[in-house]
Design an enzyme around this catalytic site. Structure first.
Site, PDB file in Angstrom:
ATOM      1  CG  ASP A 116      -2.062  -0.905   1.318  1.00 24.39           C
ATOM      2  OD1 ASP A 116      -2.688  -0.969   0.130  1.00 24.39           O
ATOM      3  OD2 ASP A 116      -2.297  -1.779   2.245  1.00 24.39           O
ATOM      4  N   GLY A 159      -6.928   4.023   3.422  1.00 25.10           N
ATOM      5  CA  GLY A 159      -6.186   4.934   4.258  1.00 25.10           C
ATOM      6  C   GLY A 159      -5.537   4.140   5.393  1.00 25.10           C
ATOM      7  N   GLY A 163      -7.259  -2.432   9.227  1.00 27.37           N
ATOM      8  CA  GLY A 163      -8.125  -2.722  10.498  1.00 27.37           C
ATOM      9  C   GLY A 163      -9.476  -2.192  10.524  1.00 27.37           C
ATOM     10  CG  ASP A 186      -7.027  -3.544  -0.359  1.00 25.28           C
ATOM     11  OD1 ASP A 186      -6.935  -3.904   1.254  1.00 25.28           O
ATOM     12  OD2 ASP A 186      -6.395  -2.529  -0.741  1.00 25.28           O
ATOM     13  CB  SER A 191      -5.493  -6.027  10.734  1.00 30.35           C
ATOM     14  OG  SER A 191      -6.552  -6.144  10.173  1.00 30.35           O
TER      15      SER A 191
HETATM   16  C1  DX5 Z   1      -6.393   0.265   3.124  1.00 30.69           C
HETATM   17  C2  DX5 Z   1      -5.497  -0.732   2.294  1.00 30.69           C
HETATM   18  C3  DX5 Z   1      -5.428  -2.034   2.634  1.00 30.69           C
HETATM   19  C4  DX5 Z   1      -5.226  -2.550   3.984  1.00 30.69           C
HETATM   20  C5  DX5 Z   1      -6.172  -3.583   4.262  1.00 30.69           C
HETATM   21  O1  DX5 Z   1      -6.302   1.477   2.637  1.00 30.69           O
HETATM   22  O2  DX5 Z   1      -5.607  -0.391   0.988  1.00 30.69           O
HETATM   23  O3  DX5 Z   1      -4.522  -2.751   1.809  1.00 30.69           O
HETATM   24  O4  DX5 Z   1      -3.946  -3.017   4.192  1.00 30.69           O
HETATM   25  O5  DX5 Z   1      -5.954  -3.833   5.661  1.00 30.69           O
HETATM   26  P1  DX5 Z   1      -6.965  -4.664   6.491  1.00 30.69           P
HETATM   27  O6  DX5 Z   1      -7.160  -6.209   5.875  1.00 30.69           O
HETATM   28  O7  DX5 Z   1      -6.652  -4.714   7.910  1.00 30.69           O
HETATM   29  O8  DX5 Z   1      -8.555  -4.144   6.464  1.00 30.69           O
HETATM   30 ZN    ZN Z   2      -4.371  -1.875  -0.548  1.00 31.81          ZN
END
Ligand code: DX5
Ligand code: ZN
Length: 224
Positions: free
Chosen positions: A34, A141, A144, A174, A197
């Site tokens: 990310d 952004g 979790g 995602d 997470s």
């Molecule tokens: C959020 C990111 C995600 C994030 C997902 O903006 O693009 O890739 O790492 O994390 P979890 O699985 O914890 O929601």
């Molecule tokens: Zn992402």
């Protein structure tokens, strides 16, 4: 085969090589990275040098998610650093067709991302160009957050549209995916499932990936 793609946003940034090795041991084949610029999203993460270091440390496919206002300017640096695929947000690309072609011109896969508030219809004219479409199931952004249920409906509609058009782009999701909601996410039609997470905030990320891969396999083989 559905892919479980660990997101390093929730990993220990001082030990990225080890974290990548742990999830690879659990069967992961791709790693989600990310990139946030503090403008498009209210958070800052990492730049191309980190991707370059990771490239030397792992054979996993590097899936770079650009959450930045100017992907045209920065995508080439991430590709040169070793990204295997790059996704850009529809919301920041006034010339999305050109941006996807530019990325593909480097010989890597090009994906387009939609925020929860952005309709699928905005992609109609570029669907045949995209190697994958990433549906955000949280507002980007932060890791979790809780999955927004409506995004699964969006995935179902996208899968249907793909079938109608006879296309073969992958559908990625995602945000907020957990072992608990994974079967529903798989059955909605996702091919690539990012999870941060739920994997890295556990004592054994490799074991979680292995369990989620198995659960995804079972979810696809159970008729609805
Ligand atoms: C959020 C990111 C995600 C994030 C997902 O903006 O693009 O890739 O790492 O994390 P979890 O699985 O914890 O929601
Ligand atoms: Zn992402």
């Amino acid at each position: 085969m559905v892919e479980i793609i660990p997101s390093i946003l929730s990993a220990d940034f001082a030990r990225l090589a080890e974290e990548a090795a742990r999830v690879e041991a659990g069967g992961a084949r791709m790693l989600h990275i990310d990139v946030m610029d503090g403008h498009f999203v209210p958070n800052l993460t990492l730049g191309a040098p980190v991707v370059e270091s990771l490239r030397k440390a792992t054979r996993l496919t590097l899936d770079v998610h650009l959450m930045i206002t100017d992907p045209d300017r920065f995508a080439p640096a991430f590709i040169q650093a070793g990204a295997d695929q790059i996704s850009v947000h529809q919301e920041v690309c006034p010339h999305l067709h050109r941006t996807l072609e530019m990325i593909k011109g480097f010989g890597v896969k090009a994906g387009v991302v939609l925020n929860p508030a952005t309709p699928l219809s905005t992609l109609e004219e570029v669907l045949s160009l995209a190697d994958f479409v990433l549906i955000m199931s949280v507002n980007p952004g932060f890791g979790g957050q809780k999955l927004i249920p409506r995004s699964l409906e969006k995935v179902r509609r996208l899968a249907l549209r793909r079938q109608e058009l006879g296309l073969d782009f992958a559908i990625e999701i995602d945000g907020g995916v957990t072992p608990e909601n994974l079967p529903e996410v798989v059955r909605a039609g996702c091919d690539w499932i990012v999870t941060g997470s739920s994997v890295f905030h556990t004592p054994d990320p490799g074991a979680v990936v292995a369990a989620m891969r198995q659960a995804a396999l079972e979810a696809t083989s159970i008729p609805i």
